[in-house]
Design an enzyme around this catalytic site. Structure first.
Site, PDB file in Angstrom:
ATOM      1  N   TYR A  63      50.369  38.380  28.829  1.00 31.95           N
ATOM      2  CA  TYR A  63      49.499  37.398  29.475  1.00 31.95           C
ATOM      3  C   TYR A  63      49.265  36.225  28.528  1.00 31.95           C
ATOM      4  O   TYR A  63      48.477  36.302  27.591  1.00 31.95           O
ATOM      5  CB  TYR A  63      48.160  38.032  29.867  1.00 31.95           C
ATOM      6  CG  TYR A  63      48.270  39.208  30.805  1.00 31.95           C
ATOM      7  CD1 TYR A  63      49.408  39.406  31.596  1.00 31.95           C
ATOM      8  CD2 TYR A  63      47.241  40.141  30.908  1.00 31.95           C
ATOM      9  CE1 TYR A  63      49.501  40.493  32.456  1.00 31.95           C
ATOM     10  CE2 TYR A  63      47.329  41.222  31.775  1.00 31.95           C
ATOM     11  CZ  TYR A  63      48.461  41.396  32.535  1.00 31.95           C
ATOM     12  OH  TYR A  63      48.552  42.477  33.383  1.00 31.95           O
ATOM     13  N   SER A 208      45.389  44.456  41.420  1.00 34.21           N
ATOM     14  CA  SER A 208      45.421  43.632  42.643  1.00 34.21           C
ATOM     15  C   SER A 208      44.827  44.357  43.848  1.00 34.21           C
ATOM     16  O   SER A 208      45.401  44.346  44.936  1.00 34.21           O
ATOM     17  CB  SER A 208      46.854  43.172  42.960  1.00 34.21           C
ATOM     18  OG  SER A 208      47.356  42.354  41.935  1.00 34.21           O
ATOM     19  N   LEU A 210      42.493  43.463  45.565  1.00 31.85           N
ATOM     20  CA  LEU A 210      42.103  42.445  46.551  1.00 31.85           C
ATOM     21  C   LEU A 210      43.309  41.624  46.994  1.00 31.85           C
ATOM     22  O   LEU A 210      43.161  40.496  47.479  1.00 31.85           O
ATOM     23  CB  LEU A 210      41.021  41.530  45.967  1.00 31.85           C
ATOM     24  CG  LEU A 210      39.744  42.244  45.514  1.00 31.85           C
ATOM     25  CD1 LEU A 210      38.758  41.261  44.898  1.00 31.85           C
ATOM     26  CD2 LEU A 210      39.111  42.993  46.674  1.00 31.85           C
ATOM     27  N   GLY A 213      43.692  38.211  45.608  1.00 33.53           N
ATOM     28  CA  GLY A 213      42.708  37.267  46.127  1.00 33.53           C
ATOM     29  C   GLY A 213      42.808  36.999  47.605  1.00 33.53           C
ATOM     30  O   GLY A 213      41.886  36.437  48.199  1.00 33.53           O
ATOM     31  N   PHE A 214      43.920  37.410  48.224  1.00 31.01           N
ATOM     32  CA  PHE A 214      44.108  37.112  49.641  1.00 31.01           C
ATOM     33  C   PHE A 214      43.075  37.840  50.502  1.00 31.01           C
ATOM     34  O   PHE A 214      42.611  37.308  51.517  1.00 31.01           O
ATOM     35  CB  PHE A 214      45.518  37.508  50.090  1.00 31.01           C
ATOM     36  CG  PHE A 214      45.877  36.979  51.453  1.00 31.01           C
ATOM     37  CD1 PHE A 214      46.357  35.687  51.611  1.00 31.01           C
ATOM     38  CD2 PHE A 214      45.719  37.771  52.585  1.00 31.01           C
ATOM     39  CE1 PHE A 214      46.679  35.191  52.869  1.00 31.01           C
ATOM     40  CE2 PHE A 214      46.043  37.288  53.853  1.00 31.01           C
ATOM     41  CZ  PHE A 214      46.512  35.993  53.991  1.00 31.01           C
ATOM     42  N   SER A 216      40.150  38.344  49.746  1.00 33.21           N
ATOM     43  CA  SER A 216      38.845  37.710  49.539  1.00 33.21           C
ATOM     44  C   SER A 216      38.714  36.433  50.356  1.00 33.21           C
ATOM     45  O   SER A 216      37.653  36.154  50.914  1.00 33.21           O
ATOM     46  CB  SER A 216      38.646  37.355  48.055  1.00 33.21           C
ATOM     47  OG  SER A 216      38.789  38.479  47.241  1.00 33.21           O
TER      48      SER A 216
END
Length: 345
Positions: A63, A208, A210, A213-214, A216
């Protein structure tokens, strides 16, 4: 709702590691989801998380590369280190080539690098980030076992590993956790991987949860993303040809959340929490408000009927696009050579 929620503790795997029942994925603070976020804000978020009881922090040398570990290294100074369970990963080369390595020399050098950047004497949970299909998993595990014996890592994990790879690895040294993508709309791991982990007493860490983020924000999330955000140009489910169909999944989740008196992200996260006491989701966020919402998901109760209804919204043939592009190194391609035929170069 959120800050009145006590974050319970859980045993992750059967080797003794105890973590918060909700973790924090730190990747997006530094990489892949747009430009790096301001360091003081991210350190404040990390401290807020630990104070709230979310002490299981997830990073990787990949990262940044390196910058996320450096960020956590700064945040963990001043007595914070002993309060957290720190997970990091090795295996994807950080020179831009995206090659996967599992040879002993690479494993050791990667571990030493992570210890230095994180400014710690040991890593609580050290994952192989992706499986090197050129090196027998037994060879990689042999070096990880040595690092455990030396006290440099406490527990060993695998990320995106196939069931057979997990079995072979576990035979060399117990695997404490397998990290995998698991959410309402990513359920392929339920066929082989989850049952294998449960048979062997291995903890499950869901990244992941969520849907990046989709789950959310739905399709409107795309409008808020920067051009550097990998969701805009890399992940198939976010591409225009798949977006409108997938948006229908979010709308149904959102409608159910309204009925339940919670947010769609809390509903999606609660679904993962309800999978079992051996499952720890690690949603990522860069905002304290979103973090507090995620903690609030621990208070959302779902009946078996609720679970079935949610699952019906995102049946496999309803979700458009793969988790990753077809060329990506994921668990489906993680078989490694048998030990007798392998020779070090």
């Amino acid at each position: 709702m959120a800050m009145g929620t006590v974050v319970p503790r859980m045993k992750l795997g059967s080797q003794g590691l105890e973590v918060s029942a909700l973790g924090l994925g730190c990747m997006g603070m530094s990489a892949f989801y747009g430009p790096p976020k301001p360091e003081p804000d991210m350190i404040a978020l990390l401290h807020h998380a630990v104070t709230a009881g979310v002490t299981f922090l997830d990073t990787s040398d990949y990262y940044g590369p390196y910058t996320n570990e450096l960020l956590l290294g700064k945040a963990l100074q001043g007595g914070v280190r002993e309060e957290v369970q720190l997970a990091t990963k090795f295996g994807i080369s950080c020179d831009g080539k995206q090659e996967v390595h599992g040879d002993p020399a690479y494993v050791r050098a990667a571990c030493e690098g992570s210890l230095s950047r994180l400014r710690v004497d040991y890593i609580d949970l050290y994952y192989q980030h992706r499986i090197d299909t050129k090196v027998p998993i037994e060879v990689t595990m042999g070096e990880l076992k040595s690092l455990v014996e030396e006290g440099k890592i406490k527990y060993i994990g695998l990320s995106e590993a196939s069931a057979s790879t997990i079995r072979r690895a576990h035979a060399v040294h117990p695997i404490t956790a397998v990290q995998l993508e698991w959410s309402i709309w990513s359920r392929d791991v339920e066929e082989d991987i989850i049952p294998t982990c449960r048979e062997l007493g291995i903890g499950i860490v869901a990244y992941s949860p969520l849907g990046r983020g989709f789950l959310s924000g739905g399709a409107k999330l795309i409008d808020s993303l920067s051009e550097q955000d990998s969701r805009k140009n890399y992940f198939p489910r976010f591409q225009p040809e798949n977006l409108s169909k997938n948006a229908q999944i979010f709308e149904r989740v959102n409608a159910m959340a309204t009925r339940k008196g919670c947010t769609p992200s809390q509903l999606a996260l609660a679904w993962v929490h309800h999978q079992g006491r051996d499952v720890c989701p690690i949603p990522g966020t860069t905002k304290i408000d979103n973090f507090n919402q995620n903690v609030g998901a621990l208070s959302v109760k779902l009946t078996p009927e609720d679970m079935s209804e949610l699952e019906s919204y995102a049946a496999a043939d309803d979700v458009q696009g793969g988790r990753y592009p077809q060329t990506a190194n994921t668990w489906k391609y993680s078989e490694t050579p048998p030990l007798p035929s392998w020779r070090s170069k």
